[in-house]
Scaffold this motif. Sequence first.
Motif, mmCIF file in Angstrom:
data_model
loop_
_atom_site.group_PDB
_atom_site.id
_atom_site.type_symbol
_atom_site.label_atom_id
_atom_site.label_comp_id
_atom_site.label_asym_id
_atom_site.label_seq_id
_atom_site.Cartn_x
_atom_site.Cartn_y
_atom_site.Cartn_z
ATOM 1 N N LEU A 814 25.524 1.197 -39.404
ATOM 2 C CA LEU A 814 26.922 1.827 -39.235
ATOM 3 C C LEU A 814 28.357 0.779 -39.271
ATOM 4 O O LEU A 814 29.041 1.011 -39.959
ATOM 5 N N GLU A 815 27.609 -0.325 -38.851
ATOM 6 C CA GLU A 815 28.650 -1.595 -38.828
ATOM 7 C C GLU A 815 29.006 -1.979 -40.291
ATOM 8 O O GLU A 815 30.218 -2.393 -40.668
ATOM 9 N N ASN A 816 27.617 -2.017 -41.117
ATOM 10 C CA ASN A 816 28.058 -2.428 -42.437
ATOM 11 C C ASN A 816 28.923 -1.177 -43.221
ATOM 12 O O ASN A 816 29.699 -1.568 -43.915
ATOM 13 N N ALA A 817 28.600 -0.113 -42.973
ATOM 14 C CA ALA A 817 29.377 1.114 -43.549
ATOM 15 C C ALA A 817 30.773 1.024 -43.071
ATOM 16 O O ALA A 817 31.828 1.343 -44.048
ATOM 17 N N ARG A 818 31.201 0.723 -41.846
ATOM 18 C CA ARG A 818 32.531 0.399 -41.610
ATOM 19 C C ARG A 818 33.240 -0.634 -42.192
ATOM 20 O O ARG A 818 34.513 -0.406 -42.428
ATOM 21 N N LYS A 819 32.622 -1.990 -42.184
ATOM 22 C CA LYS A 819 33.109 -2.991 -43.015
ATOM 23 C C LYS A 819 33.510 -2.478 -44.449
ATOM 24 O O LYS A 819 34.467 -2.930 -45.091
ATOM 25 N N VAL A 822 33.174 2.901 -45.638
ATOM 26 C CA VAL A 822 32.597 4.123 -46.173
ATOM 27 C C VAL A 822 33.001 5.031 -44.782
ATOM 28 O O VAL A 822 33.231 6.239 -45.077
ATOM 29 N N ILE A 823 33.050 4.630 -43.808
ATOM 30 C CA ILE A 823 33.386 5.318 -42.595
ATOM 31 C C ILE A 823 34.509 4.548 -41.628
ATOM 32 O O ILE A 823 34.723 3.439 -42.094
ATOM 33 N N GLY A 824 35.174 5.343 -40.667
ATOM 34 C CA GLY A 824 35.948 4.794 -39.715
ATOM 35 C C GLY A 824 35.215 4.699 -38.553
ATOM 36 O O GLY A 824 34.253 3.837 -38.273
ATOM 37 N N HIS A 825 35.640 5.315 -37.547
ATOM 38 C CA HIS A 825 34.893 5.679 -36.302
ATOM 39 C C HIS A 825 33.694 6.222 -36.344
ATOM 40 O O HIS A 825 33.249 7.033 -37.532
ATOM 41 N N SER A 826 32.709 5.579 -35.752
ATOM 42 C CA SER A 826 31.478 6.131 -35.991
ATOM 43 C C SER A 826 31.093 7.685 -35.803
ATOM 44 O O SER A 826 29.915 8.212 -36.725
ATOM 45 N N LEU A 827 31.976 8.117 -35.244
ATOM 46 C CA LEU A 827 31.723 9.655 -34.985
ATOM 47 C C LEU A 827 32.066 10.458 -36.391
ATOM 48 O O LEU A 827 32.014 11.388 -36.643
ATOM 49 N N SER A 828 32.657 9.613 -37.374
ATOM 50 C CA SER A 828 32.947 10.369 -38.773
ATOM 51 C C SER A 828 31.775 10.192 -39.720
ATOM 52 O O SER A 828 31.779 10.562 -40.626
ATOM 53 N N ALA A 829 30.616 9.671 -39.057
ATOM 54 C CA ALA A 829 29.469 9.223 -39.933
ATOM 55 C C ALA A 829 28.410 10.572 -39.895
ATOM 56 O O ALA A 829 28.168 11.042 -38.891
ATOM 57 N N ALA A 830 27.773 10.862 -40.910
ATOM 58 C CA ALA A 830 26.405 11.262 -41.258
ATOM 59 C C ALA A 830 25.349 10.163 -41.246
ATOM 60 O O ALA A 830 25.515 9.450 -42.415
ATOM 61 N N LEU A 831 24.464 10.256 -40.599
ATOM 62 C CA LEU A 831 23.400 9.462 -40.757
ATOM 63 C C LEU A 831 22.132 9.977 -41.292
ATOM 64 O O LEU A 831 21.583 10.816 -40.547
#
Length: 925
Positions: A814-819, A822-831
């Motif tokens: 998730l941190e890599n995707a944020r960098k 791909v995403i902003g806040h983790s709640l904007s992510a689908a894993l």
Amino acid sequence: MDYKQTLQITQTEFPMRGNLPQREPEIQAWWEEQDIYKQVQGRTKGRPKYILHDGPPYANGDIHLGHALNKVLKDMIVRSKSMSGFDAPYVPGWDTHGLPIEHAIIKNEKVDRHKVGINEFRRLCAEYALKFVENQKGQFKRLGVRGDWDNPYITLKPEYEARQIKVFGEMAKKGYIYKGLKPVYWSPSSETALAEAEIEYQDKRSASIYVKFKVKDGKGILDQDTSIVIWTTTPWTLPANLAISLHPDLEYSVIRVNGDKLVVAHGLLETLQKELEWESYEVLRTIKGQELERATAQHPFYDRESLIILGEHVTLDAGTGCVHTAPGHGEDDFHVGQKYGLDVLNPVDDKGHFTNEAPGFEGMFYDKANKEITQKLEESGALLKLSFITHSYPHDWRSKQPVIFRATEQWFASIDGFRDQLLAAIKEVKWIPSWGETRLHNMVADRGDWCISRQRVWGVPIPIFYCTDCHVEIITDDTIDHVSGVFRQEGSNAWYAKEAQELLPEGFTCPSCGGTHFRKETDTMDVWFDSGSSHEAVLKEREELQWPADLYLEGSDQYRGWFNSSLSTAVATSGQAPYKTILSHGFTLDGEGRKMSKSLGNTIVPAKVMDQLGADILRLWVASVDYQSDVRISDNILKQISEVYRKIRNTLRFVLGNLEDFNPTQDRIAPAQWSELDQYMMIKAQRLLDRVLKSYEQFQFHNVYSTIHNFCTIELSSLYLDISKDLLYTEPSTSTARKATQTVMYEILTMIVKLVSPIIPHTADEVWKYVPGTEVNSVQLTDFPQVDSSYFNDQLEQKWDQFILVRDEVLKALENARKEKVIGHSLSAALHLYPEQGARELLEQFDQLEKLFIVSKVELHQLEELPAEGAISLEGLKAIVLPAEGEKCERCWIVTPEIGQDPNHPTLCPDCTTTVNTHYAHLVE
């Protein structure tokens, strides 16, 4: 509607910023107002006692970092013991007699002690000492050290001096006190004898000379044209030479070199050839040392003989194997001289000047005489070589000037009289670190008799009288009891204010001759005898204490100081050590491991640290270091400690903010209704508690520090609080799940505040005021919680431990995707996870993975379904992070396609819609 009204927003009045330099004095004033020490002692009265006996700092100057380290360590122990089921009173003390205070009065106050009179001079010394007692007391209190500051023990107090006299009398009664003429460490700069503990070693540049002593009577073995060669680095002791010592079993060679016939040890010939720059030499004969016993040589510049004697102290470590022997200026010289009936010649006075017993050098300062003596040797043809060396040499630890060995009449405590008892007592003590036992054992095994007299006036007088009729020394039970009683009433000043007859029992007569005329001893006791009597004068004097103490805690220099002198007086009088455990700490160094000094500009002053950062930061630093070794401190280290403090404080503040609406008497939820995460956190909290309690018990404060720091930042902040915050915000205040989490948070909060209280007491008491439902106004009036094994569940703990490892890996993705944006806040992510078999079986055991990973969507896929590109390789699984599909819920921020299913709440997800409709319908406009 305004959905913020339906959220449980964290709120607390507990300040985010510590602002310790301003807030701590306010808290300390409150402690003073509450008399918190008295309250603690009242609460713990009747419990088993735990006595940490305070080694008295010297009442001179401001406290330094070593003082701070020492006092904070003691305070952490006393506080933790008070919270661990013990009655742990703390009586601080001060050492107030001795040379440094005399020096300060003479130098700083410009007082001539010979002009003002003894009583006035002692009054000035007492005033000076008591002024610094108050000064240091204020600084120790500013550190947050809790103790009986209104009633400390002070070595100049009458009741203390009275007990000290009793200790001396008991040792004398057992035959351990005697007067003798022996070489002792003597400080010309201070004009007094010194104990070993008052000596420090510094480099000194000294003359190194080789001197010929011409044979006078060679006992038919040595010719008169032969010379015995000695080596010395103290030419000034040659006027006192009475003999030359040889080892009985060493071989000595008579050699011819440069026209001389010389005697030196055979084993040193090669070394001497280089040192004395001989091109060649011829060995004429070799003989054993014992064959030359009682031969004589001519003193190189006086008309007297030097006797050839034998001594086991002679070695081949340096020199010539023929040792210049002056019984008045060396311990080995004295002992070997006694065997041969030699005089104890000491031609140097109290100030280090030669007397008329050193013809040609009268009135000359001993060190200045080195040059004159060397010139005289050269004129007489006795000097073989002069050079200079730099070597470690004993110095007076107060004046920093070199000391000398000088034979004087002194009072001694005979260590030989009870050495075996001392060594046996050492074995009964617990030593932390363990090498302390070996260190003190070796010191006691090797030490000579203790010189306990000092030629000063600011100290406790040696309570001995002399009959002026028959000149015997008088010390009896009656005289000791009477002097002790006088001192208890009037203090030791009475010794100087009264005549001898007034200090003796009424009608006292000399036990030897029946005489009635007496004079008093003028010497005072070594200050180490003062402080070394504290076990008697404090532990047995104070009702709240007990003997022996459970613990003595001081710096490692006290093995030769207070640990040693206390042991000697206690074993001599009571037959056992005055302490059950010895714990020692190292010295404070700068960030690069250098000793702190004003010249290097690397000193750190405790007062400045407290003014800039606060006492709790300094205390937290003490807890962070492995104090049993030397410890480092610097501005950068303190900055790091401040950051740790900030994290702990913020963690506690966040928990407080989520307990604002929690009433521990009404809202607690039983463990049976806790979620698995709640249960897991309580297991981890119990593990923390177990480690910390054991660490306190073992005085391993750096383990307390690291364990609590790691728990606050990792298990609590990064795991439990991170996962639980959405539940705490979005669930209604009546929610059982929310109250369960609050219950766990409350238990953990009160646990941590209690556990950190001995280390950062100001902050702990500050937090305590904001903890809901507390029954007492200070955390200091509570006990540590005890480990509750009913919380333990090995299967659940193992399951969650494994999950945490997987979660840590997912958070990396998730941190890599944020960098990569791909995403902003983790709640904007689908894993999308593609786990291996073991990870899959683990993950399938958990409900609501979205909440545990703090994302909006989690889908588990078969590993073989993994796309060719875009996946991140993690330990045990592959992951793809994509933006979640749908809209963001206005209330909980989850992204889902199911937003707005209820037309009354078009911006809410189904869960939030249900919560609002069920619990907040009254807020709908």
